[in-house]
Design a protein around this motif. Structure first.
Motif, PDB file in Angstrom:
ATOM      1  N   LEU A 130       0.790  -1.234   0.000  1.00  0.00           N
ATOM      2  CA  LEU A 130       0.000   0.000   0.000  1.00  0.00           C
ATOM      3  C   LEU A 130       0.822   1.283   0.000  1.00  0.00           C
ATOM      4  O   LEU A 130       0.269   2.350  -0.287  1.00  0.00           O
ATOM      5  CB  LEU A 130      -0.917   0.022   1.239  1.00  0.00           C
ATOM      6  CG  LEU A 130      -1.866  -1.162   1.436  1.00  0.00           C
ATOM      7  CD1 LEU A 130      -2.511  -1.063   2.815  1.00  0.00           C
ATOM      8  CD2 LEU A 130      -2.925  -1.169   0.351  1.00  0.00           C
ATOM      9  N   GLY A 131       2.103   1.202   0.359  1.00  0.00           N
ATOM     10  CA  GLY A 131       2.831   2.421   0.667  1.00  0.00           C
ATOM     11  C   GLY A 131       3.988   2.788  -0.226  1.00  0.00           C
ATOM     12  O   GLY A 131       4.741   3.709   0.101  1.00  0.00           O
ATOM     13  N   ARG A 132       4.143   2.127  -1.360  1.00  0.00           N
ATOM     14  CA  ARG A 132       5.313   2.425  -2.192  1.00  0.00           C
ATOM     15  C   ARG A 132       5.163   3.731  -2.977  1.00  0.00           C
ATOM     16  O   ARG A 132       6.155   4.319  -3.394  1.00  0.00           O
ATOM     17  CB  ARG A 132       5.604   1.265  -3.145  1.00  0.00           C
ATOM     18  CG  ARG A 132       6.033  -0.014  -2.430  1.00  0.00           C
ATOM     19  CD  ARG A 132       6.714  -0.976  -3.382  1.00  0.00           C
ATOM     20  NE  ARG A 132       7.954  -0.421  -3.904  1.00  0.00           N
ATOM     21  CZ  ARG A 132       9.135  -0.514  -3.299  1.00  0.00           C
ATOM     22  NH1 ARG A 132       9.227  -1.146  -2.137  1.00  0.00           N
ATOM     23  NH2 ARG A 132      10.216   0.009  -3.841  1.00  0.00           N
ATOM     24  N   ASP A 133       3.937   4.164  -3.180  1.00  0.00           N
ATOM     25  CA  ASP A 133       3.713   5.422  -3.896  1.00  0.00           C
ATOM     26  C   ASP A 133       3.599   6.563  -2.883  1.00  0.00           C
ATOM     27  O   ASP A 133       2.582   6.690  -2.190  1.00  0.00           O
ATOM     28  CB  ASP A 133       2.437   5.336  -4.732  1.00  0.00           C
ATOM     29  CG  ASP A 133       2.174   6.608  -5.545  1.00  0.00           C
ATOM     30  OD1 ASP A 133       2.980   7.559  -5.442  1.00  0.00           O
ATOM     31  OD2 ASP A 133       1.161   6.653  -6.261  1.00  0.00           O
ATOM     32  N   PRO A 134       4.608   7.413  -2.769  1.00  0.00           N
ATOM     33  CA  PRO A 134       4.576   8.474  -1.758  1.00  0.00           C
ATOM     34  C   PRO A 134       3.539   9.555  -2.017  1.00  0.00           C
ATOM     35  O   PRO A 134       3.322  10.415  -1.159  1.00  0.00           O
ATOM     36  CB  PRO A 134       5.999   9.053  -1.808  1.00  0.00           C
ATOM     37  CG  PRO A 134       6.495   8.716  -3.166  1.00  0.00           C
ATOM     38  CD  PRO A 134       5.857   7.410  -3.541  1.00  0.00           C
ATOM     39  N   GLU A 135       2.903   9.526  -3.172  1.00  0.00           N
ATOM     40  CA  GLU A 135       1.895  10.544  -3.465  1.00  0.00           C
ATOM     41  C   GLU A 135       0.525  10.170  -2.911  1.00  0.00           C
ATOM     42  O   GLU A 135      -0.389  10.982  -2.910  1.00  0.00           O
ATOM     43  CB  GLU A 135       1.815  10.750  -4.979  1.00  0.00           C
ATOM     44  CG  GLU A 135       3.164  11.040  -5.597  1.00  0.00           C
ATOM     45  CD  GLU A 135       3.212  12.369  -6.318  1.00  0.00           C
ATOM     46  OE1 GLU A 135       2.148  12.938  -6.556  1.00  0.00           O
ATOM     47  OE2 GLU A 135       4.328  12.828  -6.610  1.00  0.00           O
ATOM     48  N   THR A 136       0.385   8.932  -2.446  1.00  0.00           N
ATOM     49  CA  THR A 136      -0.858   8.523  -1.794  1.00  0.00           C
ATOM     50  C   THR A 136      -0.768   8.832  -0.308  1.00  0.00           C
ATOM     51  O   THR A 136       0.338   8.984   0.240  1.00  0.00           O
ATOM     52  CB  THR A 136      -1.110   7.019  -1.983  1.00  0.00           C
ATOM     53  OG1 THR A 136      -0.095   6.285  -1.277  1.00  0.00           O
ATOM     54  CG2 THR A 136      -1.097   6.643  -3.467  1.00  0.00           C
ATOM     55  N   PRO A 137      -1.891   8.935   0.394  1.00  0.00           N
ATOM     56  CA  PRO A 137      -1.827   9.212   1.834  1.00  0.00           C
ATOM     57  C   PRO A 137      -1.027   8.174   2.624  1.00  0.00           C
ATOM     58  O   PRO A 137      -0.180   8.539   3.454  1.00  0.00           O
ATOM     59  CB  PRO A 137      -3.308   9.229   2.250  1.00  0.00           C
ATOM     60  CG  PRO A 137      -4.030   9.667   1.014  1.00  0.00           C
ATOM     61  CD  PRO A 137      -3.277   9.024  -0.117  1.00  0.00           C
ATOM     62  N   VAL A 138      -1.270   6.882   2.365  1.00  0.00           N
ATOM     63  CA  VAL A 138      -0.521   5.853   3.092  1.00  0.00           C
ATOM     64  C   VAL A 138       0.948   5.889   2.697  1.00  0.00           C
ATOM     65  O   VAL A 138       1.844   5.739   3.530  1.00  0.00           O
ATOM     66  CB  VAL A 138      -1.130   4.456   2.840  1.00  0.00           C
ATOM     67  CG1 VAL A 138      -0.263   3.368   3.471  1.00  0.00           C
ATOM     68  CG2 VAL A 138      -2.545   4.380   3.396  1.00  0.00           C
ATOM     69  N   GLY A 139       1.204   6.118   1.407  1.00  0.00           N
ATOM     70  CA  GLY A 139       2.585   6.229   0.962  1.00  0.00           C
ATOM     71  C   GLY A 139       3.308   7.411   1.598  1.00  0.00           C
ATOM     72  O   GLY A 139       4.498   7.325   1.940  1.00  0.00           O
ATOM     73  N   ALA A 140       2.603   8.538   1.768  1.00  0.00           N
ATOM     74  CA  ALA A 140       3.201   9.705   2.424  1.00  0.00           C
ATOM     75  C   ALA A 140       3.552   9.379   3.871  1.00  0.00           C
ATOM     76  O   ALA A 140       4.598   9.804   4.378  1.00  0.00           O
ATOM     77  CB  ALA A 140       2.235  10.886   2.355  1.00  0.00           C
ATOM     78  N   PHE A 141       2.678   8.626   4.545  1.00  0.00           N
ATOM     79  CA  PHE A 141       2.986   8.240   5.921  1.00  0.00           C
ATOM     80  C   PHE A 141       4.261   7.406   5.974  1.00  0.00           C
ATOM     81  O   PHE A 141       5.158   7.669   6.786  1.00  0.00           O
ATOM     82  CB  PHE A 141       1.822   7.455   6.532  1.00  0.00           C
ATOM     83  CG  PHE A 141       2.180   6.797   7.829  1.00  0.00           C
ATOM     84  CD1 PHE A 141       2.248   7.532   9.001  1.00  0.00           C
ATOM     85  CD2 PHE A 141       2.491   5.441   7.875  1.00  0.00           C
ATOM     86  CE1 PHE A 141       2.611   6.936  10.206  1.00  0.00           C
ATOM     87  CE2 PHE A 141       2.849   4.838   9.071  1.00  0.00           C
ATOM     88  CZ  PHE A 141       2.907   5.583  10.235  1.00  0.00           C
TER      89      PHE A 141
END
Length: 248
Positions: free
Chosen positions: A60-71
């Motif tokens: 869920l978190g490899r894309d830093p532009e998503t909320p979870v990715g930013a976290f």
């Protein structure tokens, strides 16, 4: 919209915030003292909990532009750095050119989304229901035990042999566990349909408890008649059906 009260989820949010603040690259050492994360993700083992968190990052978190990715970015995943402020500055430089507080808001939203996912996996600190069935002759008696903490709740619906049972549902503090509340309902005996043939249902109890925090279910059945079988079926974490069948 009514806000759902769930102290365990709130504790997970606080622990994710503590996890995010620590320096360097994430590792199992960051989970020291973070009880709820370790329990929910690793069943009490920090290394296992970190492995699960790493899997969530991969999923869920490899894309830093998503909320979870930013976290996860502000946690230091694949970034490191000494402080969260340094990670925020790099995030702004690489992924955001607008208002400087926006990455905080995006990551905070992702932290709450991640807390909801982690909470949903946790099978320990939950409301629970024990459905007990005691068969005697041509009748059976259902007993229902509800246990919950200080989370949001709704009253259950109980149906026995097709008839709705009126319950005055309220809970009392469990004397054995200060942070839990409990209620037992000893329902009247219900008749078994002794006219049915092999493979047919003799009696049924249906409990619908659509809690905002889904409950766990257990069955306790005592049927001295060897030709009677007991079956339990759960309905996506919100209901359970217990039925008695002829097996001769």
């Amino acid at each position: 919209m009514v806000e759902v009260v769930d102290p365990v989820r709130d504790a997970i949010v606080k622990e994710l915030m503590l996890f995010r603040k620590q320096p360097g690259h994430p590792g199992p050492h960051r989970l020291d003292g973070l009880f709820h994360l370790i329990e929910a993700l690793g069943e009490g083992i920090p290394e296992r909990a970190f492995d699960e968190l790493a899997r969530l990052y991969e999923d869920l978190g490899r894309d830093p532009e998503t909320p979870v990715g930013a976290f996860f970015y502000l946690c230091g995943w694949d970034v490191g750095l000494g402080t969260i402020e340094e990670r925020r500055a790099r995030y702004i430089a690489e992924h955001y050119s607008g208002e400087k507080t926006a990455p905080w808001r995006r990551a905070t939203k992702g932290m709450h989304e991640l807390a909801t996912i982690i909470r949903d996996r946790d099978e320990t600190d939950r409301p629970s229901v024990v459905v007990s069935i005691f068969q005697s002759g041509a009748a059976f008696q259902p007993i229902l035990d509800f246990t919950m903490a200080h989370e949001s709740w709704q009253p259950p619906t109980v149906i026995v042999n097709g008839e709705k049972v009126d319950l005055n549902f309220h809970v009392h503090r469990d004397p054995k566990r200060d942070e839990r509340y409990a209620r037992r309902f000893v329902l009247p005996q219900a008749p078994l349909d002794t006219t049915v043939e092999h493979g047919q249902q003799m009696g049924r109890v249906f409990v619908h408890w659509p809690m905002p925090v889904w409950p766990t279910w257990r069955l306790l059945a005592w049927t001295p008649e060897p030709r009677i079988l007991t079956q339990m079926r759960t309905v996506r974490n919100r209901a359970a059906e217990v039925s008695l069948w002829v097996n001769d």
